[in-house]
Design a protein around this motif. Structure first.
Motif, mmCIF file in Angstrom:
data_model
loop_
_atom_site.group_PDB
_atom_site.id
_atom_site.type_symbol
_atom_site.label_atom_id
_atom_site.label_comp_id
_atom_site.label_asym_id
_atom_site.label_seq_id
_atom_site.Cartn_x
_atom_site.Cartn_y
_atom_site.Cartn_z
ATOM 1 N N ARG A 1 0.838 -1.202 0.000
ATOM 2 C CA ARG A 1 0.000 0.000 0.000
ATOM 3 C C ARG A 1 0.876 1.256 0.000
ATOM 4 O O ARG A 1 0.611 2.205 -0.715
ATOM 5 C CB ARG A 1 -0.944 -0.015 1.197
ATOM 6 N N ARG A 2 1.927 1.249 0.815
ATOM 7 C CA ARG A 2 2.846 2.395 0.841
ATOM 8 C C ARG A 2 3.462 2.609 -0.537
ATOM 9 O O ARG A 2 3.594 3.738 -1.004
ATOM 10 C CB ARG A 2 3.940 2.200 1.895
ATOM 11 N N LEU B 1 0.829 4.191 -2.816
ATOM 12 C CA LEU B 1 0.659 5.616 -2.498
ATOM 13 C C LEU B 1 1.848 6.416 -3.025
ATOM 14 O O LEU B 1 1.673 7.514 -3.575
ATOM 15 C CB LEU B 1 0.507 5.811 -0.991
ATOM 16 N N ALA B 2 3.047 5.859 -2.890
ATOM 17 C CA ALA B 2 4.234 6.553 -3.406
ATOM 18 C C ALA B 2 4.141 6.709 -4.922
ATOM 19 O O ALA B 2 4.471 7.776 -5.460
ATOM 20 C CB ALA B 2 5.500 5.782 -3.016
ATOM 21 N N LYS B 3 3.675 5.678 -5.617
ATOM 22 C CA LYS B 3 3.524 5.757 -7.072
ATOM 23 C C LYS B 3 2.516 6.824 -7.462
ATOM 24 O O LYS B 3 2.727 7.551 -8.436
ATOM 25 C CB LYS B 3 3.094 4.402 -7.649
ATOM 26 N N VAL B 4 1.411 6.923 -6.718
ATOM 27 C CA VAL B 4 0.406 7.955 -7.005
ATOM 28 C C VAL B 4 1.052 9.337 -6.910
ATOM 29 O O VAL B 4 0.870 10.187 -7.786
ATOM 30 C CB VAL B 4 -0.806 7.828 -6.046
ATOM 31 N N HIS B 5 1.838 9.553 -5.869
ATOM 32 C CA HIS B 5 2.458 10.868 -5.681
ATOM 33 C C HIS B 5 3.569 11.126 -6.701
ATOM 34 O O HIS B 5 3.735 12.267 -7.157
ATOM 35 C CB HIS B 5 2.923 11.026 -4.244
ATOM 36 N N LEU B 6 4.290 10.081 -7.086
ATOM 37 C CA LEU B 6 5.296 10.240 -8.144
ATOM 38 C C LEU B 6 4.638 10.568 -9.479
ATOM 39 O O LEU B 6 5.120 11.424 -10.224
ATOM 40 C CB LEU B 6 6.132 8.965 -8.284
ATOM 41 N N ALA B 7 3.542 9.895 -9.766
ATOM 42 C CA ALA B 7 2.820 10.163 -11.015
ATOM 43 C C ALA B 7 2.306 11.593 -11.034
ATOM 44 O O ALA B 7 2.388 12.276 -12.063
ATOM 45 C CB ALA B 7 1.668 9.178 -11.179
ATOM 46 N N LYS B 8 1.793 12.058 -9.903
ATOM 47 C CA LYS B 8 1.319 13.445 -9.805
ATOM 48 C C LYS B 8 2.445 14.405 -10.168
ATOM 49 O O LYS B 8 2.260 15.338 -10.953
ATOM 50 C CB LYS B 8 0.810 13.723 -8.392
ATOM 51 N N GLY C 1 -14.347 9.143 -6.566
ATOM 52 C CA GLY C 1 -15.328 9.855 -5.753
ATOM 53 C C GLY C 1 -14.743 10.376 -4.449
ATOM 54 O O GLY C 1 -15.456 10.951 -3.637
ATOM 55 N N LYS C 2 -13.447 10.180 -4.248
ATOM 56 C CA LYS C 2 -12.771 10.637 -3.027
ATOM 57 C C LYS C 2 -11.697 11.651 -3.397
ATOM 58 O O LYS C 2 -11.210 11.664 -4.524
ATOM 59 C CB LYS C 2 -12.150 9.454 -2.290
ATOM 60 N N GLU C 3 -11.303 12.490 -2.435
ATOM 61 C CA GLU C 3 -10.331 13.550 -2.706
ATOM 62 C C GLU C 3 -8.940 13.286 -2.155
ATOM 63 O O GLU C 3 -8.034 14.074 -2.392
ATOM 64 C CB GLU C 3 -10.827 14.878 -2.127
ATOM 65 N N SER C 4 -8.765 12.218 -1.407
ATOM 66 C CA SER C 4 -7.477 11.954 -0.767
ATOM 67 C C SER C 4 -6.997 10.551 -1.104
ATOM 68 O O SER C 4 -7.757 9.577 -0.960
ATOM 69 C CB SER C 4 -7.627 12.091 0.753
ATOM 70 N N ALA C 5 -5.752 10.441 -1.513
ATOM 71 C CA ALA C 5 -5.193 9.125 -1.821
ATOM 72 C C ALA C 5 -5.179 8.241 -0.578
ATOM 73 O O ALA C 5 -5.371 7.035 -0.670
ATOM 74 C CB ALA C 5 -3.788 9.268 -2.397
ATOM 75 N N ALA C 6 -4.970 8.837 0.586
ATOM 76 C CA ALA C 6 -4.935 8.059 1.823
ATOM 77 C C ALA C 6 -6.271 7.390 2.116
ATOM 78 O O ALA C 6 -6.318 6.358 2.788
ATOM 79 C CB ALA C 6 -4.529 8.958 2.989
ATOM 80 N N ALA C 7 -7.365 7.949 1.596
ATOM 81 C CA ALA C 7 -8.696 7.402 1.844
ATOM 82 C C ALA C 7 -9.078 6.299 0.852
ATOM 83 O O ALA C 7 -10.119 5.669 0.995
ATOM 84 C CB ALA C 7 -9.735 8.523 1.779
ATOM 85 N N LEU C 8 -8.235 6.047 -0.131
ATOM 86 C CA LEU C 8 -8.563 5.089 -1.183
ATOM 87 C C LEU C 8 -8.271 3.656 -0.751
ATOM 88 O O LEU C 8 -7.324 3.388 -0.014
ATOM 89 C CB LEU C 8 -7.770 5.400 -2.452
ATOM 90 N N THR C 9 -9.063 2.744 -1.268
ATOM 91 C CA THR C 9 -8.778 1.320 -1.092
ATOM 92 C C THR C 9 -7.658 0.944 -2.069
ATOM 93 O O THR C 9 -7.335 1.711 -2.989
ATOM 94 C CB THR C 9 -10.022 0.462 -1.414
#
Length: 74
Positions: free
Chosen positions: A8-9, A12-19, A38-46
């Motif tokens: 999961r970490r 999340l790191a990949k999401v932020h790198l892609a951003k 439908g959510k605004e935070s990556a931390a809230a995602l499954t």
């Protein structure tokens, strides 16, 4: 709340790198999260939602960098 798993970490790191790699503004990034999940935070995602966001980033042209060869001698 449970601690995030290493997988999961990494997601999340990949999401932020892609951003960063896609040079998304905070507003654009949050718009994509909302559109895809439908959510605004990556931390809230499954984990499944993180996969969907990463797939959308790839659709937008993001190419994950291959793992570095750290610790491997030539």
């Amino acid at each position: 709340m449970a601690l995030p798993t290493p997988d999961r970490r990494a997601m999340l790191a990949k999401v932020h790198l892609a951003k960063k790699d896609l040079a998304l503004t905070e507003e654009s990034y949050r718009d994509i999260l909302r559109r895809v999940t439908g959510k605004e935070s990556a931390a809230a995602l499954t984990d499944a939602e993180l996969d969907k966001v990463l797939a959308d980033f790839r659709r937008l042209g993001w190419k994950p960098k291959p793992k570095s060869g750290r610790g491997v001698s030539a």
